[in-house]
Design a protein around this motif. Sequence first.
Motif, mmCIF file in Angstrom:
data_model
loop_
_atom_site.group_PDB
_atom_site.id
_atom_site.type_symbol
_atom_site.label_atom_id
_atom_site.label_comp_id
_atom_site.label_asym_id
_atom_site.label_seq_id
_atom_site.Cartn_x
_atom_site.Cartn_y
_atom_site.Cartn_z
ATOM 1 N N ALA A 1 2.336 6.632 7.331
ATOM 2 C CA ALA A 1 3.226 7.197 8.347
ATOM 3 C C ALA A 1 4.130 6.150 8.982
ATOM 4 O O ALA A 1 5.121 6.485 9.624
ATOM 5 N N GLU A 2 3.824 4.869 8.806
ATOM 6 C CA GLU A 2 4.624 3.799 9.401
ATOM 7 C C GLU A 2 5.990 3.718 8.740
ATOM 8 O O GLU A 2 6.105 3.854 7.526
ATOM 9 N N PRO A 3 7.018 3.476 9.541
ATOM 10 C CA PRO A 3 8.330 3.232 8.926
ATOM 11 C C PRO A 3 8.312 1.877 8.238
ATOM 12 O O PRO A 3 7.635 0.957 8.687
ATOM 13 N N ALA A 4 9.018 1.762 7.155
ATOM 14 C CA ALA A 4 9.111 0.478 6.452
ATOM 15 C C ALA A 4 10.016 -0.437 7.264
ATOM 16 O O ALA A 4 11.212 -0.192 7.361
ATOM 17 N N PRO A 5 9.461 -1.479 7.899
ATOM 18 C CA PRO A 5 10.248 -2.341 8.790
ATOM 19 C C PRO A 5 11.130 -3.327 8.046
ATOM 20 O O PRO A 5 10.783 -4.492 7.903
ATOM 21 N N GLY A 6 12.244 -2.866 7.504
ATOM 22 C CA GLY A 6 13.172 -3.757 6.817
ATOM 23 C C GLY A 6 12.537 -4.548 5.700
ATOM 24 O O GLY A 6 12.852 -5.697 5.485
ATOM 25 N N SER A 7 11.605 -3.933 5.004
ATOM 26 C CA SER A 7 10.869 -4.626 3.961
ATOM 27 C C SER A 7 11.784 -5.052 2.832
ATOM 28 O O SER A 7 12.719 -4.352 2.461
ATOM 29 N N ILE B 1 0.851 -1.199 0.000
ATOM 30 C CA ILE B 1 0.000 0.000 0.000
ATOM 31 C C ILE B 1 0.883 1.244 0.000
ATOM 32 O O ILE B 1 0.643 2.188 -0.765
ATOM 33 N N ARG B 2 1.932 1.250 0.850
ATOM 34 C CA ARG B 2 2.852 2.399 0.896
ATOM 35 C C ARG B 2 3.555 2.583 -0.437
ATOM 36 O O ARG B 2 3.675 3.703 -0.946
ATOM 37 N N LEU B 3 4.048 1.497 -1.010
ATOM 38 C CA LEU B 3 4.767 1.576 -2.288
ATOM 39 C C LEU B 3 3.856 2.073 -3.402
ATOM 40 O O LEU B 3 4.241 2.948 -4.181
ATOM 41 N N LEU B 4 2.651 1.529 -3.482
ATOM 42 C CA LEU B 4 1.717 1.969 -4.528
ATOM 43 C C LEU B 4 1.408 3.452 -4.391
ATOM 44 O O LEU B 4 1.357 4.179 -5.390
ATOM 45 N N ALA B 5 1.218 3.906 -3.158
ATOM 46 C CA ALA B 5 0.888 5.320 -2.945
ATOM 47 C C ALA B 5 2.074 6.232 -3.226
ATOM 48 O O ALA B 5 1.935 7.248 -3.904
ATOM 49 N N SER B 6 3.243 5.861 -2.722
ATOM 50 C CA SER B 6 4.399 6.762 -2.846
ATOM 51 C C SER B 6 5.059 6.720 -4.221
ATOM 52 O O SER B 6 5.458 7.755 -4.745
ATOM 53 N N ALA B 7 5.171 5.550 -4.807
ATOM 54 C CA ALA B 7 5.879 5.434 -6.089
ATOM 55 C C ALA B 7 4.972 5.575 -7.300
ATOM 56 O O ALA B 7 5.431 5.966 -8.370
ATOM 57 N N ASN B 8 3.678 5.265 -7.130
ATOM 58 C CA ASN B 8 2.784 5.241 -8.282
ATOM 59 C C ASN B 8 1.558 6.133 -8.148
ATOM 60 O O ASN B 8 0.744 6.191 -9.058
ATOM 61 N N HIS B 9 1.398 6.768 -6.987
ATOM 62 C CA HIS B 9 0.240 7.636 -6.737
ATOM 63 C C HIS B 9 -1.074 6.887 -6.924
ATOM 64 O O HIS B 9 -2.037 7.411 -7.462
ATOM 65 N N VAL B 10 -1.078 5.628 -6.461
ATOM 66 C CA VAL B 10 -2.259 4.771 -6.538
ATOM 67 C C VAL B 10 -2.717 4.475 -5.117
ATOM 68 O O VAL B 10 -1.925 4.025 -4.293
ATOM 69 N N VAL B 11 -3.988 4.739 -4.840
ATOM 70 C CA VAL B 11 -4.554 4.422 -3.531
ATOM 71 C C VAL B 11 -5.262 3.083 -3.640
ATOM 72 O O VAL B 11 -6.177 2.922 -4.443
ATOM 73 N N ALA B 12 -4.812 2.129 -2.836
ATOM 74 C CA ALA B 12 -5.404 0.784 -2.863
ATOM 75 C C ALA B 12 -5.712 0.343 -1.444
ATOM 76 O O ALA B 12 -4.953 0.625 -0.520
ATOM 77 N N GLU B 13 -6.815 -0.339 -1.295
ATOM 78 C CA GLU B 13 -7.124 -0.945 0.002
ATOM 79 C C GLU B 13 -6.339 -2.242 0.105
ATOM 80 O O GLU B 13 -5.691 -2.674 -0.853
#
Length: 86
Positions: free
Chosen positions: A72-78, A20-32
């Motif tokens: 807002a969550e940090p990416a936990p070593g993803s 969800i974070r990657l889609l929003a930040s890298a692609n400007h896509v909001v997904a549930e």
Amino acid sequence: LRELADDAVLVSEDEVRAAIRLLASANHVVAEGAGARATAAALRAPPGARGRTDALVTGGSIDAAKLAQILAEPAPGSTLSAPSRA
């Protein structure tokens, strides 16, 4: 289904949240969550091993407060990584 699918992949909630974070930040896509599961599964394999991959992303009806919390969550070593755009 077995005749049509090459594989089935189980993803964790953390992997879905990372997708969800990657889609929003890298692609400007909001997904549930349900819509981000295909992306989480596709990104589970290292970029060199997965080849060209398409994921159908659906569902933008995630609660705004929930989306804000996930973003807002940090990416936990993803280990999830976006494909390069070369």
